[in-house]
Motif scaffolding. Structure first.
Motif, PDB file in Angstrom:
ATOM      1  N   SER A 108       0.814  -1.219   0.000  1.00  0.00           N
ATOM      2  CA  SER A 108       0.000   0.000   0.000  1.00  0.00           C
ATOM      3  C   SER A 108       0.847   1.267   0.000  1.00  0.00           C
ATOM      4  CB  SER A 108      -0.921   0.008   1.225  1.00  0.00           C
ATOM      5  OG  SER A 108      -0.137   0.020   2.417  1.00  0.00           O
ATOM      6  N   SER A 109       2.123   1.150   0.345  1.00  0.00           N
ATOM      7  CA  SER A 109       3.003   2.321   0.354  1.00  0.00           C
ATOM      8  C   SER A 109       3.702   2.536  -0.977  1.00  0.00           C
ATOM      9  CB  SER A 109       4.059   2.168   1.459  1.00  0.00           C
ATOM     10  OG  SER A 109       4.867   1.023   1.220  1.00  0.00           O
ATOM     11  N   ILE A 110       3.491   1.625  -1.969  1.00  0.00           N
ATOM     12  CA  ILE A 110       4.124   1.767  -3.277  1.00  0.00           C
ATOM     13  C   ILE A 110       3.161   2.482  -4.203  1.00  0.00           C
ATOM     14  CG2 ILE A 110       5.068   0.528  -5.262  1.00  0.00           C
ATOM     15  CD1 ILE A 110       5.821  -1.738  -3.401  1.00  0.00           C
ATOM     16  N   PRO A 111       3.529   3.639  -4.752  1.00  0.00           N
ATOM     17  CA  PRO A 111       2.622   4.330  -5.668  1.00  0.00           C
ATOM     18  C   PRO A 111       2.672   3.719  -7.054  1.00  0.00           C
ATOM     19  CG  PRO A 111       4.604   5.607  -5.394  1.00  0.00           C
ATOM     20  CD  PRO A 111       4.762   4.427  -4.496  1.00  0.00           C
ATOM     21  N   ASP A 112       1.578   3.870  -7.759  1.00  0.00           N
ATOM     22  CA  ASP A 112       1.478   3.408  -9.142  1.00  0.00           C
ATOM     23  C   ASP A 112       1.416   4.632 -10.026  1.00  0.00           C
ATOM     24  OD1 ASP A 112       1.100   2.080 -11.465  1.00  0.00           O
ATOM     25  OD2 ASP A 112      -0.992   1.555 -11.097  1.00  0.00           O
ATOM     26  N   LYS A 113       2.589   5.036 -10.571  1.00  0.00           N
ATOM     27  CA  LYS A 113       2.660   6.248 -11.370  1.00  0.00           C
ATOM     28  C   LYS A 113       2.264   5.946 -12.809  1.00  0.00           C
ATOM     29  CE  LYS A 113       6.209   8.447  -8.553  1.00  0.00           C
ATOM     30  NZ  LYS A 113       7.527   9.103  -8.552  1.00  0.00           N
ATOM     31  N   VAL A 114       1.311   6.680 -13.274  1.00  0.00           N
ATOM     32  CA  VAL A 114       0.810   6.489 -14.623  1.00  0.00           C
ATOM     33  C   VAL A 114       1.664   7.314 -15.568  1.00  0.00           C
ATOM     34  CG1 VAL A 114      -1.244   6.578 -16.065  1.00  0.00           C
ATOM     35  CG2 VAL A 114      -1.454   6.210 -13.600  1.00  0.00           C
ATOM     36  N   LYS A 169      -1.672   6.459  -7.636  1.00  0.00           N
ATOM     37  CA  LYS A 169      -2.694   5.644  -6.995  1.00  0.00           C
ATOM     38  C   LYS A 169      -2.041   4.458  -6.311  1.00  0.00           C
ATOM     39  CE  LYS A 169      -6.908   3.043  -7.948  1.00  0.00           C
ATOM     40  NZ  LYS A 169      -7.815   2.568  -8.997  1.00  0.00           N
ATOM     41  N   MET A 170      -2.505   4.144  -5.106  1.00  0.00           N
ATOM     42  CA  MET A 170      -1.913   3.051  -4.364  1.00  0.00           C
ATOM     43  C   MET A 170      -2.297   1.722  -5.013  1.00  0.00           C
ATOM     44  SD  MET A 170      -0.653   5.164  -2.267  1.00  0.00           S
ATOM     45  CE  MET A 170       0.162   4.107  -1.113  1.00  0.00           C
TER      46      MET A 170
END
Length: 673
Positions: A148-154, A165-166
């Motif tokens: 949950s602490s890793i971001p998903d960069k678009v 978004k997490m």
């Protein structure tokens, strides 16, 4: 390259799996086998098998880099569930052994049991499996927190609207926290550490309450209520073991714990108990509030409207009940807004209500069969399930009554062209065809009224109806009215039938009068205001039926007295020997005077006396002749047959016997020996 979203409804998944595979009935062994099969399939799908053949190969450990699918997380979840189910199965076996030992007079010293089946060994195995479940759930909890602490960069960082978004949303993280706290609190409870158990249960309940407040549909709300109710009894028990005076009041216990008072003595000196149980609790709650508040509500999500019965709110605290009741609400809404209410619409409504009643009855029976109907939590859940089940039955039977009454209206409209306009007219115009049509139509109406009365009796037996006086009186009045209506139609059928039975019609109409009077008392002049009326019947409708019953009663009595009843045969036989005193009857009726009777009596007395003597003699002669015919005619004496024999002694002896024997009546036959 961005990673996929690994969020999934953890609590909903566990609730469905537990309900379907045995935990609803307390069958932990069946659920453990299901979890083992589930783990086997997930290992095959994710490729985390333990090698092939006899060689064992340890599966790779899951971390943030190796997780590629949501099924990787579910593999750990069901591994923890399998260990937890094994622990619960051993606990149920331990409880059974203890209850057996208390019921028997002989102690365990006389019984030879294996070391593995002793209570101490079983307790050790139970705690071992519970620790294993906690270890697996903790590893899953840490993995989800890391993901949950890793971001998903678009792609496209220059776009302002494209935000990070997490991978796992805060709702999944909160549900995993609830699951891990549940297992940890159970381990503390088994060890007797009631303070730590109470703290974990309080944190668990606080997160569930926040999920309940931010639920977007009725299913999520009922799901959170279900998990809250499942451990309220443990909160009471732990508070009681800690010596709290307000152990029965869960809200009071929660307020003390939230204020930082673990024991209820000093509210300012102690640190925050909930924060000590779960570090970072404030951040978890804050992130969950932001996610639930900013999340857009989908258009197709349904919210179950508030349901009340006689000013009492009906709470559906089970997720399955809420799901089916939402479906019922949608079907009823479409049906009521539809212009033409055909039989297909009624069938659809009754079908979904029957399905809801089956689910509610199954939940109620499973809860009673689980053996936990004596705890405080179970009493509350039992009351909620019973109330929901009774309400669904009331809804089902009331709609069935409305369906039957619509069919009765259609049949009555069809028969209105064939039936005589005047109720007192007992003749049918149109011949045999019309008569058969009327008889079949009235028979169908009577059968439908039977089902209406059966449904009303079922409603009157419900607990929610018997406890509410206004509802009970309304149902009783409807039952009296439709009973009177049924007797009226049945009496009219007896009158219009080709083989009419007026006595039966008169008896039925007497019952109808009593029922219609009771319905007038209950529906038009009730003691208290009526509540939850199924069908509203006006006073004019009741008065019209009452007038029709009176008219048909008069017509039935006229038809009864105008019938020619054939007398039995033995009545005519009596008049062959007895003369009816017609003259005396005419005097009593006033057609003749007594003086004319006395003048004629002297002249007729001698004639009547001679006639009586003559008739007696003729009867006597006929009787004698009949007896003579019945008697058997006498016959001559059988002649004696001489026997010629060479033996003189035999001749002399037979002759002496013949001479010495006396001849009796009918040739001496009766004198033989």
């Amino acid at each position: 390259m961005s990673q996929s979203d690994l969020s999934f409804p953890l609590l909903s998944l566990l609730s469905k799996e537990r309900a379907v595979y045995g935990l609803r009935n307390g069958d932990h062994e069946r659920y453990r086998r299901h979890c083992a099969n589930k783990i086997h399939r997930l290992r095959q799908v994710t490729g985390q098998t333990c090698g092939k053949g006899k060689t064992y190969k340890s599966p790779p450990k899951l971390d943030t880099d190796s997780v590629k699918d949501v099924r990787d997380l579910q593999l750990l979840l069901f591994s923890a569930e399998r260990a937890l189910a094994h622990s619960h199965s051993i606990k149920s076996e331990l409880t059974r052994i203890k209850s057996k030992n208390t019921n028997t007079t002989t102690s365990t010293s006389k019984s030879k049991t294996s070391p593995n089946s002793s209570p101490s060994a079983l307790k050790k195995d139970q705690l071992s499996w519970l620790r294993k479940s906690l270890k697996i759930s903790t590893s899953l909890f840490d993995l989800i927190n890391a993901l949950s602490s890793i971001p998903d960069k678009v792609d496209g960082d220059n776009d302002k609207n494209e935000q990070s978004k997490m991978i796992i949303n805060q709702k999944t993280k909160s549900e995993m926290t609830i699951y891990q706290l549940t297992i940890r609190s159970e381990l503390f409870f088994e060890k007797g550490d009631f303070g730590s158990c109470l703290s974990d249960l309080a944190v668990r309940r606080k997160i569930l309450s926040l999920l309940n407040q931010g639920s977007k549909n009725s299913y999520d709300e009922a799901l959170s209520n279900e998990y809250i109710d499942s451990h309220d009894s443990l909160i009471r028990y732990c508070a009681y073991k800690l010596g709290r005076n307000d152990s029965h009041d869960i809200s009071g216990v929660m307020k003390d714990l939230e204020s930082g008072n673990g024991n209820g003595d000093d509210k300012d000196g102690d640190e925050d108990v909930l924060e000590a149980a779960l570090p970072g609790l404030k951040d978890v709650l804050e992130n969950l509030k932001n996610e639930l508040g900013n999340e857009e509500i989908e258009k197709d999500k349904k919210k179950l409207n508030d349901i009340s019965f006689s000013n009492e709110k009906i709470e559906f605290r089970n997720a399955e009940l809420v799901k089916i009741m939402t479906k019922v609400q949608d079907v009823l809404y479409r049906f009521e807004n539809k212009k033409g209410k055909g039989m297909r619409g009624w069938d659809r409504v009754l079908s979904v209500l029957g399905e809801a009643e089956g689910i509610a009855r199954k939940l109620k029976d499973d809860h009673e069969a689980s053996g936990s109907s004596t705890s405080l939590r179970s009493n509350e859940i039992t009351k909620s399930l019973n109330l929901a089940h009774d309400y669904i039955i009331h809804l089902l039977l009331s709609h069935r009554i409305k369906r039957d009454l619509s069919l009765i209206d259609n049949l009555s409209a069809t028969l209105s062209t064939c039936l005589p306009t005047n109720v007192g007219d007992l003749k049918i115009k149109g011949g045999k065809v019309k008569t058969e049509e009327i008889v079949k139509g009235l028979g169908g109406i009577i059968k439908l009224l039977d089902t209406v009365l059966q449904s009303l009796r079922g409603i009157s037996e419900l607990t929610i109806v018997q406890e509410k006086e206004g509802v009970r009186i309304g149902v009783q009045g409807l039952e009296n009215y439709y009973h009177a209506l049924r007797c009226y139609y049945l009496a009219r059928l007896h009158c219009l039938h080709p083989n009419s039975s007026y006595p039966s019609s008169v008896a039925l109409l007497e019952k109808a009068k009593t029922s219609i009077d009771n319905s007038v008392h209950d529906l038009t002049n009730p003691i208290i205001p009526l509540e939850e009326e199924i069908i509203s019947i006006s006073k004019e409708t009741i008065e019209t039926l009452k007038e029709d019953i009176e008219i048909l009663d008069v017509a039935s009595k006229k038809g009864l007295f105008s019938q020619n009843i054939e007398k039995p045969v033995f009545f005519d036989m009596a008049f062959n020997y007895i003369d009816i005193p017609f003259d005396e009857l005419e005097v009593l009726s006033g057609k003749k005077e007594k003086s004319t009777l006395t003048s004629n009596s002297t002249s007729t007395s001698t004639q009547t006396g001679a006639q009586v003597i003559e008739s007696a003699n003729t009867v006597k002669d006929k009787a004698v002749e009949g007896i003579k015919k019945l008697t058997r005619e006498t016959r001559e004496t059988t002649p004696f047959v001489e026997r010629h024999s060479n033996d003189d002694d035999e001749d002399t002896s037979s002759a002496n016997q013949a001479q010495g024997q006396k001849k009796g009546w009918l040739g001496g036959w009766f004198g033989k020996k």
